[in-house]
Design a protein around this motif. Structure first.
Motif, short mmCIF file in Angstrom:
data_model
loop_
_atom_site.label_atom_id
_atom_site.label_comp_id
_atom_site.label_asym_id
_atom_site.label_seq_id
_atom_site.Cartn_x
_atom_site.Cartn_y
_atom_site.Cartn_z
N SER A 113 0.80 -1.22 0.00
CA SER A 113 0.00 0.00 0.00
C SER A 113 0.84 1.27 0.00
N HIS A 114 0.68 2.09 1.05
CA HIS A 114 1.35 3.39 1.11
C HIS A 114 2.77 3.28 1.66
N ASP A 277 -2.48 6.38 -3.32
CA ASP A 277 -1.34 5.71 -2.69
C ASP A 277 -0.74 4.63 -3.59
N ASP A 279 -1.05 1.40 -3.98
CA ASP A 279 -1.91 0.44 -4.66
C ASP A 279 -3.24 1.02 -5.13
N ASP A 281 -5.82 2.50 -3.58
CA ASP A 281 -7.10 2.44 -2.87
C ASP A 281 -7.35 3.65 -1.96
N ARG A 282 -6.32 4.47 -1.76
CA ARG A 282 -6.52 5.66 -0.92
C ARG A 282 -6.63 6.92 -1.78
CO CO Z 1 -3.51 1.24 -0.12
#
Ligand code: CO
Ligand code: VG1
Length: 541
Positions: A113-114, A277, A279, A281-282
């Motif tokens: 992720s982030h 981010d 991936d 999703d944010r």
């Molecule tokens: Co993410």
């Protein structure tokens, strides 16, 4: 095709956290480490014979190598088909969408992720189920149990698959299908939003800047914002995914997306800024001179989603993670919508979305999404904002002012204390938990505790119970404090402190000033400085 059965033994610490298994990349690169966890996924879900899986990741270092291993292990365990994003790329929401539109049995997403990427940074892997959502606690529990019992893993002795050419190839009996990572996702977005209205907003001179932070949303944003919606070329910045995210933290908040903040607060700022981010999703939303906190963004989206075609019929309900501010609760109350508070992590929204009890969900950590997929979705949030602005023809600052005038303002901030010694962090939380029964009625700085609990959640759909999800303390007058330990960090422990205070009349304060009494109460109750020696948080968002 030859299948090798490699004897192995359980590896300590392969317990999936908030979002799958996250470790230093070099940990994953140890011989057999990734293989052990992948085999444990297959074992934990009862095997993958005959199944169709979706596989992709955010393009970080080791993404491509990990995918080759997963393909060979899928072939060895009898999967029928694996659908892979070209170049090994799939954003988390696009993977969720692909699982759903292709009716796949599940998917494996490679991302931390982030968290930064690279040989000395972080890597991660998680399993998503056939609804497109992260594995539930029951399933991650079964996967973890498998990691503790594993004795061998199976892997095909075969050459690497070609991930760069669209189309089908074979690895023994397994069909490997390489697809355009953007195509299906872009169609899903066109079905939800009024692209014509957004296009005409952009033609009217409205300027936007989307910072992909060298991560996976680059190709998605370029195709959707620039090509399909006509944003000026160059509106998407840092749009080429790189294995180490350009050496940065692909975390869309004012600290890590500082370039974007500077652009939005500087001379000649565009009308609208956003970032996503690692991936995808944010999301971070910022107007000209106007940063929108994720909790406020969720509330604004809930209040205005009906302006987008995909939500014109209204919302069935809304859900937020417990630490997320209560701003959305006020919208739900005013509009007569059911409102749920779940533990941290998107997996807890899955049942509510599947059961049609909630349409919109969100977390304070810059995650918002809806029932269109079963993950939070960064670009989706950006498009919903743009759709709302295209209809209202207001600036972001005007939207916020109008929102606060109607619902009041919930001042909110999160203070993170990073890389604390794990034993010390656990002791801090344990001591706090032990003290909870005696807190109500007690003074903490200028505030008085009204109630104190260790948050537990009973899923209203399947009745499963999740305990110890964070300490929640409410103060007389409505302020709230939440403390919990992160489940995604890879170094020591991260203590997250969530602070909020509602104000129905004064909307222009600096949040840190507005929250000063809650910050003082935190030290009185938890003694973070006295215990950790840290005089200030490492990150304030
Ligand atoms: Co993410
Ligand atoms: C963090 C966030 C949480 C989010 C999770 C995964 O977890 O606080 O809200 O769901 O990351 O997000 P934690 O346990 O570190 O607080 V992502 O974009 O990493 O999939």
């Amino acid at each position: 095709m030859q299948v090798k059965r490699v004897p192995t033994q359980p590896i300590d610490g392969q317990k999936p956290g908030t979002s799958g298994l996250r470790k230093k990349t070099r940990v994953f690169m140890q011989p057999g480490y990734l293989e052990n966890f992948v085999q444990s996924i297959w074992d934990g879900i009862g095997g993958i014979a005959g199944q169709t899986l979706v596989v992709g990741g955010d393009g970080r270092f080791f993404n491509d190598r990990a995918i080759q291993t997963i393909l060979k292990m899928a072939a060895a365990s009898g999967a029928a088909r694996v659908i892979v994003g070209q170049g090994g790329l799939l954003s988390t929401p696009a993977a969720s969408n692909l699982i759903r539109v292709r009716g796949a049995d599940g998917g494996v997403i490679l991302s931390a992720s982030h968290n930064p990427g690279g040989p000395d940074e972080d890597f991660g892997i998680k399993y998503n189920m056939s609804n497109g959502g992260p594995a539930t606690e029951t399933v991650t529990g079964a996967i973890h149990a498998a990691t503790t019992a594993i004795a061998e893993y199976a892997i095909a002795d075969a050459p690497d698959a070609d991930l760069s050419t669209l189309g089908e190839s074979r690895l023994g009996a397994l069909v490997v299908e390489i697809v355009d990572p953007v195509a299906d996702y872009a169609v899903a977005m066109e079905n939800l939003f009024d692209f014509k209205a957004i296009r005409s907003l952009l033609q009217s001179g409205f300027q936007l800047r989307f910072d992909a932070m060298h991560a996976v949303t680059g190709p998605y944003a370029t195709e959707i914002l620039e090509r399909r919606l006509g944003a000026a070329p160059g509106s998407v910045v840092n749009g080429t995914p790189s294995p180490d995210f350009g050496g940065g933290h692909p975390d869309p908040n004012p600290v890590w997306a500082k370039d974007l903040m500077d652009a939005m607060y500087g001379a000649g700022a565009p009308d609208f800024g956003a970032a996503s981010d690692g991936d995808g999703d944010r999301n971070m939303i910022v107007g000209r001179g106007c940063y929108v906190t994720p909790s406020d963004s969720l509330a604004v989206l809930a209040a205005n989603a009906h302006l987008a075609p995909g939500y014109a019929a209204g919302l069935k309900g809304v859900a937020r993670s417990m630490p997320t501010s209560c701003a959305v609760d006020r919208v739900a109350e005013a509009r007569g919508l059911p409102c749920f508070a779940t533990p941290t992590g998107w997996k807890f929204f899955g049942n509510l979305l599947d059961a049609g009890m909630a349409t919109l969900c969100g977390e304070e950590s810059a995650g918002t999404g809806s029932d269109h997929v079963r993950e939070k979705d960064g670009l989706w949030a950006v498009l919903l904002w743009l759709n709302i602005l295209a209809v209202k023809r207001q600036s972001v600052a005007e939207v916020m002012a109008e929102h606060w005038a109607e619902f009041g303002r919930t001042y909110y901030s999160r203070h993170d204390y990073e890389a604390i010694d794990s034993a010390l962090a656990n002791r801090l939380m344990d001591d706090l938990r032990a003290a909870l029964p005696g807190l109500p009625g007690r003074a903490a700085g200028a505030l008085t505790v009204e109630s104190a609990e260790d948050f537990a959640y009973t899923d209203p759909v399947d009745g499963s119970v999740s305990t110890k999800q964070g300490v929640q303390i409410r103060f007389v007058g409505g302020a709230r404090l939440v403390l919990r330990l992160s489940g995604t960090g890879t170094e020591g422990a991260t203590l997250r402190v969530y602070l909020e205070r509602f104000d129905g009349a004064e909307f222009g304060l600096d949040p840190q000033v507005a929250l000063a009494p809650v910050i003082a109460a935190t030290e009185a109750l938890a003694g973070i400085t006295s215990r950790t020696g840290k005089t200030a948080p490492d990150v304030i968002t």
